[in-house]
Motif scaffolding. Structure first.
Motif, PDB file in Angstrom:
ATOM      1  N   GLY A 233      -3.229   1.579   3.975  1.00 22.47           N
ATOM      2  CA  GLY A 233      -2.218   0.527   3.994  1.00 22.47           C
ATOM      3  C   GLY A 233      -2.212  -0.281   2.712  1.00 22.47           C
ATOM      4  N   ARG A 234      -3.416  -0.576   2.207  1.00 22.72           N
ATOM      5  CA  ARG A 234      -3.495  -1.320   0.944  1.00 22.72           C
ATOM      6  C   ARG A 234      -3.001  -0.470  -0.225  1.00 22.72           C
ATOM      7  N   GLU A 235      -3.221   0.841  -0.160  1.00 23.47           N
ATOM      8  CA  GLU A 235      -2.685   1.721  -1.208  1.00 23.47           C
ATOM      9  C   GLU A 235      -1.157   1.751  -1.172  1.00 23.47           C
ATOM     10  N   VAL A 236      -0.585   1.780   0.043  1.00 27.74           N
ATOM     11  CA  VAL A 236       0.882   1.738   0.150  1.00 27.74           C
ATOM     12  C   VAL A 236       1.414   0.425  -0.411  1.00 27.74           C
ATOM     13  N   LEU A 237       0.742  -0.680  -0.124  1.00 28.19           N
ATOM     14  CA  LEU A 237       1.123  -1.957  -0.737  1.00 28.19           C
ATOM     15  C   LEU A 237       1.122  -1.822  -2.259  1.00 28.19           C
ATOM     16  N   GLY A 238       0.103  -1.168  -2.807  1.00 28.17           N
ATOM     17  CA  GLY A 238       0.052  -0.959  -4.253  1.00 28.17           C
ATOM     18  C   GLY A 238       1.227  -0.140  -4.770  1.00 28.17           C
ATOM     19  N   ILE A 239       1.644   0.874  -4.004  1.00 26.84           N
ATOM     20  CA  ILE A 239       2.812   1.669  -4.407  1.00 26.84           C
ATOM     21  C   ILE A 239       4.062   0.797  -4.407  1.00 26.84           C
ATOM     22  N   ILE A 240       4.216  -0.022  -3.378  1.00 27.16           N
ATOM     23  CA  ILE A 240       5.369  -0.933  -3.309  1.00 27.16           C
ATOM     24  C   ILE A 240       5.357  -1.882  -4.507  1.00 27.16           C
TER      25      ILE A 240
END
Length: 194
Positions: A13-20
């Motif tokens: 989830g934190r990686e997806v936040l980073g992608i966003i």
């Protein structure tokens, strides 16, 4: 900007936040509002709140884009099937560093996430809710089924057919035209050849 949230406040989830955040640095597209997670916590996750449990998404009365950031393909499918609210949309997110040779003939389903430094060549089909992690290479005429999880540095040669809900571990190499059945788990570092 469109409001977006992530299901799952763990590492993925934190990686997806980073992608966003990476997408927003290039083109300010998303207003990230927080996480949904059944493991409720009052703690901020990378500066953002947990907004509620997953089932609460069915009570949202305005359009919200949601990414399911769960690594286990079977759990990801279960979560998706619990969300029936028509206000919830599932975007495809592509990190700005991703190289797609021919966008005209690479088909991406809804809810697909492609992380940094991945390469997709031509004539590729990626079905709904597939997660392609960092530095993955996918060659021509490859098909990947729904909910599959492709971990970092996987290489899939031409003509590979990956079933639904497949988990492919870090650094796996898949040689020409290999078929992988639904629900398979491929251990990290595996080499699959015909």
């Amino acid at each position: 900007m469109k409001n977006i949230a992530v299901i799952g406040s763990g590492g993925l989830g934190r990686e997806v936040l980073g992608i966003i955040q990476s997408i927003n640095r290039k083109e300010n597209s998303w207003n990230f509002i927080g996480f949904y997670d059944d493991n409720l916590s009052n703690d901020l996750i990378n500066g953002f709140p947990i907004l509620g449990k997953i089932e609460e998404l069915n009570q949202i009365n305005e359009e919200l884009y949601v990414v399911i950031a769960i690594g286990n393909p079977k759990i990801k499918e279960l979560i998706k099937n619990k969300i029936f609210n028509s206000q919830i949309k599932f975007p495809t997110l592509i990190h700005p560093s991703v190289e797609i040779y021919s966008e005209e003939n690479v088909v991406l389903g809804k809810g697909v996430v492609i992380a940094a430094n991945s390469v997709l060549t031509v004539n590729i089909e990626i079905s709904d809710f597939v997660y392609i992690n960092t530095a993955v290479v996918i060659a021509h005429d490859t098909k990947i089924g729904k909910y599959s999880m492709i971990m970092p540095t996987v290489s899939i040669s031409a003509g590979g057919e990956i079933g639904e809900k497949v988990y492919i571990g870090n650094g796996t190499k898949i040689d020409y035209a290999i078929q992988i059945d639904d629900n398979a788990v491929i251990k990290a570092g595996s080499i699959l050849t015909s």
